[in-house]
Write an enzyme that holds these catalytic residues in place. Structure first.
Site, PDB file in Angstrom:
ATOM      1  N   LYS A  45       0.837  -1.200   0.000  1.00  0.00           N
ATOM      2  CA  LYS A  45       0.000   0.000   0.000  1.00  0.00           C
ATOM      3  C   LYS A  45       0.874   1.252   0.000  1.00  0.00           C
ATOM      4  CE  LYS A  45      -0.363  -0.089   5.047  1.00  0.00           C
ATOM      5  NZ  LYS A  45      -1.263  -0.145   6.211  1.00  0.00           N
ATOM      6  N   ARG A 143      -9.342  -0.050  15.658  1.00  0.00           N
ATOM      7  CA  ARG A 143      -9.316   0.774  14.453  1.00  0.00           C
ATOM      8  C   ARG A 143     -10.424   0.320  13.508  1.00  0.00           C
ATOM      9  NH1 ARG A 143      -3.586   1.097  11.408  1.00  0.00           N
ATOM     10  NH2 ARG A 143      -4.238  -1.002  10.760  1.00  0.00           N
ATOM     11  N   TYR A 271      12.791  31.722   5.440  1.00  0.00           N
ATOM     12  CA  TYR A 271      11.567  32.409   5.842  1.00  0.00           C
ATOM     13  C   TYR A 271      11.552  32.735   7.332  1.00  0.00           C
ATOM     14  CZ  TYR A 271       9.351  31.394   1.323  1.00  0.00           C
ATOM     15  OH  TYR A 271       9.037  31.333  -0.009  1.00  0.00           O
ATOM     16  N   MET A 320       8.972  25.154   0.605  1.00  0.00           N
ATOM     17  CA  MET A 320       8.201  24.203  -0.189  1.00  0.00           C
ATOM     18  C   MET A 320       9.097  23.379  -1.105  1.00  0.00           C
ATOM     19  SD  MET A 320       5.018  24.808  -2.821  1.00  0.00           S
ATOM     20  CE  MET A 320       3.939  25.426  -1.516  1.00  0.00           C
TER      21      MET A 320
END
Length: 375
Positions: A45, A143, A271, A320
């Site tokens: 997965k 779950r 930043y 980013m």
């Protein structure tokens, strides 16, 4: 005079190298821990834990994996399109995908009355007979799953539904890697044993039974039943230093130095001026960032990369598309290769430095990062 450049990547870009020979090593090591005749379910997965699901699954099919497991229907469809012919278990099917599951010969995990009723109706409408389904029971992870107390009831309901047949009964261990939770794990093992007895008694036949995940295979070998499941172990992580030494990370994330800066005392980097130099610092800017899976939690000295065998801490906030690292004292230049994680620089250690786990780091690598298959 420019010194020889012997440390560049072959592509000069950010790339995730996927080593199929490492995958084979891991598969064979895990199989060596299971009894002859025990089936092996490979969990692929989430793009095969962030790598490349089709190539990983095809290699595992070639090596002899008996079953595959994915989380969602579209992942199973992609495997079928890639040429996977072995059975594929869909661990978290959704009602909207029932017809697709049947059309592509996928096998759903049923974990609630709603799913059982809904899938049975679709199977009837599609003219199916004894379509394979898997019953998931909740033994403590809380779950997904039918409750253990209803095992017999669920089995008796399915017994009279001719369009369905139970291919397997399974549950999921919550803490099989944790020695401190051994008693809890033993409770789960006992609960699963009772579930199997109840289901088999009502069905009148024995479906496959599977409970052990990677850590379960390694720590609880006496409870293999008919099949075991492995995800993280296939990709090189055993949740224990002893086992990690026997496994090889399949994926290596590498990038390249785009630019080097000389930062003076009092200047800032990135930043919000999150890093401010108290003394002169040499920095390198790298072409990957939180859009590539290196989240902001790795910034400000928590995370690091490796350049020419030296750790270079990430400074300032992760951007980013870029991160900046401190290369003061490291003999490097623009174009040099940078290792984020891999065989010699473990994703486990990098993840731990940021307070997370290897699963999150490796599965989070963006699909915009080019995959390069080796081995």
């Amino acid at each position: 005079m420019l010194r020889p450049d012997n440390n560049k990547t072959s592509t000069g870009e950010t790339v995730l190298e996927i080593d199929l020979s490492a995958l084979e090593n891991n598969y064979r090591y895990l199989v060596s821990h299971i009894a002859p005749g025990t089936r092996f379910m490979a969990v692929v997965k989430a793009f095969a834990y962030g790598s490349e699901a089709a190539r990983i699954a095809l290699k595992l099919q070639e090596l002899g994996a008996d079953y595959f497991a994915v989380a969602y229907t579209n992942e199973g469809v992609a495997l079928r399109d890639a040429g996977i012919t072995r059975p594929i278990l869909v661990l978290h099917p959704q009602p909207i995908s029932y017809k697709t599951i049947i059309a592509r010969c996928l096998e759903p995990a049923l974990y609630s009355e709603n799913l059982l009723e809904g899938f049975a109706k679709t199977a009837r409408d599609e003219g199916q007979k004894e379509y394979p389904v898997h019953l998931k029971f909740n033994t403590g992870l809380n779950r997904l799953g039918f409750t253990p107390e209803h095992a017999g009831k669920i089995a008796s309901e399915i017994k009279i539904i001719p369009c369905l047949r139970v291919a397997s009964v399974f549950s999921h261990l919550a803490a099989s890697e944790d020695p401190a939770e051994k008693e809890f794990t033993k409770d789960q093992l006992r609960s699963f044993a009772r579930i199997c007895i109840s289901v088999e008694k009502e069905l009148g036949y024995r479906p496959l039974r599977h409970l052990l995940n990677t850590s379960g295979i390694l720590n609880y070998p006496d409870h293999q039943y008919d099949m075991v499941r492995s995800g993280i172990g296939l990709y090189g992580f055993g949740n224990d230093a002893v086992y990690d030494s026997k496994l090889t990370p399949v994926a290596s994330l590498k990038t390249v130095i785009s630019q080097i800066h000389e930062i003076g005392a009092g200047e800032s980097v990135g930043y919000n001026r999150a890093f401010r130099a108290s003394t002169p610092v040499r920095t390198a800017t790298l072409p990957l960032g939180h859009a590539d899976g290196i989240g902001r939690q790795y910034g400000n000295g928590k995370g690091y990369v490796t350049i020419r065998g030296n750790r270079a801490p990430i400074i300032g906030n992760v951007c980013m598309d870029m991160i900046m690292v401190d290369v003061t004292g490291i003999d490097c230049r623009e174009g040099d290769e940078v290792v984020v994680f891999g065989k010699e620089s473990s994703a486990d250690l990098l993840a731990a430095a940021a307070g997370t786990i290897s699963y999150e780091l490796i599965t989070g690598i963006s699909q915009r990062v080019r995959r390069k298959i080796t081995g």
